[in-house]
Write a protein that holds these residues in place. Structure first.
Motif, short mmCIF file in Angstrom:
data_model
loop_
_atom_site.label_atom_id
_atom_site.label_comp_id
_atom_site.label_asym_id
_atom_site.label_seq_id
_atom_site.Cartn_x
_atom_site.Cartn_y
_atom_site.Cartn_z
N TYR A 201 0.87 -1.18 0.00
CA TYR A 201 0.00 0.00 0.00
C TYR A 201 0.91 1.23 0.00
CZ TYR A 201 -3.28 -3.53 1.60
OH TYR A 201 -4.03 -4.67 1.71
N GLN A 202 0.68 2.15 -0.95
CA GLN A 202 1.54 3.32 -1.03
C GLN A 202 0.74 4.55 -1.43
OE1 GLN A 202 4.65 2.46 -3.82
NE2 GLN A 202 3.26 1.75 -5.39
N THR A 203 1.25 5.70 -0.99
CA THR A 203 0.62 6.96 -1.34
C THR A 203 0.92 7.29 -2.80
OG1 THR A 203 2.55 8.29 -0.74
CG2 THR A 203 0.94 7.85 1.02
N ALA A 204 0.20 8.26 -3.32
CA ALA A 204 0.60 8.86 -4.60
C ALA A 204 1.89 9.64 -4.33
CB ALA A 204 -0.50 9.81 -5.09
N SER B 132 12.79 8.26 12.19
CA SER B 132 12.66 9.67 11.81
C SER B 132 13.11 9.77 10.36
CB SER B 132 13.50 10.58 12.71
OG SER B 132 13.29 11.93 12.34
N ASN B 133 12.20 10.17 9.49
CA ASN B 133 12.50 10.25 8.06
C ASN B 133 11.71 11.37 7.43
OD1 ASN B 133 13.73 8.90 5.58
ND2 ASN B 133 11.57 8.99 5.00
N LEU B 134 12.38 12.12 6.56
CA LEU B 134 11.71 13.13 5.76
C LEU B 134 11.39 12.50 4.40
CD1 LEU B 134 10.82 16.13 5.48
CD2 LEU B 134 13.03 16.51 4.34
N PHE B 135 10.11 12.25 4.15
CA PHE B 135 9.68 11.78 2.84
C PHE B 135 9.60 13.02 1.95
CE2 PHE B 135 8.16 8.49 5.67
CZ PHE B 135 8.28 7.33 4.94
N LYS B 136 10.50 13.13 1.01
CA LYS B 136 10.59 14.33 0.18
C LYS B 136 9.46 14.40 -0.83
CE LYS B 136 15.62 14.64 0.51
NZ LYS B 136 16.89 14.60 -0.23
N ALA B 137 9.20 15.60 -1.34
CA ALA B 137 8.20 15.77 -2.41
C ALA B 137 8.59 14.87 -3.59
CB ALA B 137 8.15 17.22 -2.85
N ALA C 191 6.84 17.67 1.11
CA ALA C 191 7.56 16.78 2.01
C ALA C 191 6.77 16.54 3.30
CB ALA C 191 8.93 17.37 2.34
N ILE C 192 6.90 15.33 3.85
CA ILE C 192 6.26 14.96 5.11
C ILE C 192 7.32 14.29 5.98
CG2 ILE C 192 4.56 13.48 6.25
CD1 ILE C 192 2.84 13.67 3.76
N ILE D 217 8.35 2.05 4.30
CA ILE D 217 9.29 2.18 3.19
C ILE D 217 9.18 3.55 2.55
CG2 ILE D 217 9.84 1.24 0.89
CD1 ILE D 217 8.85 -1.50 1.96
N ASP D 218 10.33 4.10 2.17
CA ASP D 218 10.41 5.36 1.43
C ASP D 218 10.66 5.00 -0.03
OD1 ASP D 218 10.96 7.86 0.34
OD2 ASP D 218 12.33 8.46 1.94
N VAL D 219 9.68 5.30 -0.91
CA VAL D 219 9.82 4.99 -2.33
C VAL D 219 10.26 6.24 -3.08
CG1 VAL D 219 8.66 4.13 -4.41
CG2 VAL D 219 8.00 3.25 -2.15
#
Length: 196
Positions: A93-96, A175-180, A101-102, A128-130
């Motif tokens: 399951y993944q976001t668009a 702790s992770n910054l999911f970038k744009a 950034a979040i 997971i960071d895609v």
């Protein structure tokens, strides 16, 4: 006081407590039309609550577990999970792609409603960071054996086959910054061998 390293931003930050008091809990919900197997399936992750959706399922064979990815010295680390993209025993399951950034900092929890045709099984989850190029780097994971779903101090309670139960899988702190342009993804399975 604690020092944390914010992955994605690649910087250290000092906090006065863990988790930081200023964090805001955000809920994401899993969605699909019954085809969330593999990253090319229809599994999505979004803040919108679920509607009338088809349940996802997979066949778990303990003779062919999802393998933990380790460094040559046996240490856990961030690895591209794309090696497992062909497996049909992982729900994805993944976001668009994110418009902005979040940062995810704290102790993620997955609340899973699931059933099995067995009286006991395991459930695993990876955050997971895609990346925009498709690289999928694991950040943290959680694990729950069904018989201990009410806690290790409680009596063992086996499942009734095909009955739906609620499981709460606590993931390791992160702790992770999911970038744009990146996606937030979770993978759910029944194995992470030999990690569990």
């Amino acid at each position: 006081p604690v020092n944390i390293f914010v992955m994605g931003a690649n910087k250290w930050r000092r906090e006065q407590e863990w988790p930081p008091k200023r964090i805001v809990d955000v809920e994401f919900f899993m969605h699909s039309h019954g085809g969330a197997m593999t990253p090319d399936g229809d599994g999505t992750l979004s803040p919108e609550g679920p509607g009338a959706e088809t349940a996802d399922s997979y066949v778990y064979d303990p003779r062919d577990p999802v393998m933990s990815l380790y460094l040559p010295n046996g240490q856990d680390g961030p690895f591209d999970q794309s090696i497992n993209a062909h497996r049909r025993d992982i729900l994805v399951y993944q976001t668009a792609p994110l418009a902005q950034a979040i940062e995810v900092t704290g102790n993620p929890v997955l609340r899973l409603y699931a059933s099995s045709d067995a009286v006991d099984t395991d459930f695993t989850v990876k955050l997971i960071d895609v990346y925009p190029d498709g690289k999928a780097i694991n950040l943290c994971y959680g694990f729950q054996r069904a018989r201990f779903r009410n806690g290790l101090d409680e009596p063992i309670e086996l499942m009734t086959p095909d009955e739906i139960y609620e499981f709460e899988l606590a993931l390791l702190p992160t702790s992770n910054l999911f970038k744009a342009g990146h996606r937030i993804r979770i993978d759910i399975s029944s194995s992470d061998y030999p990690n569990h």
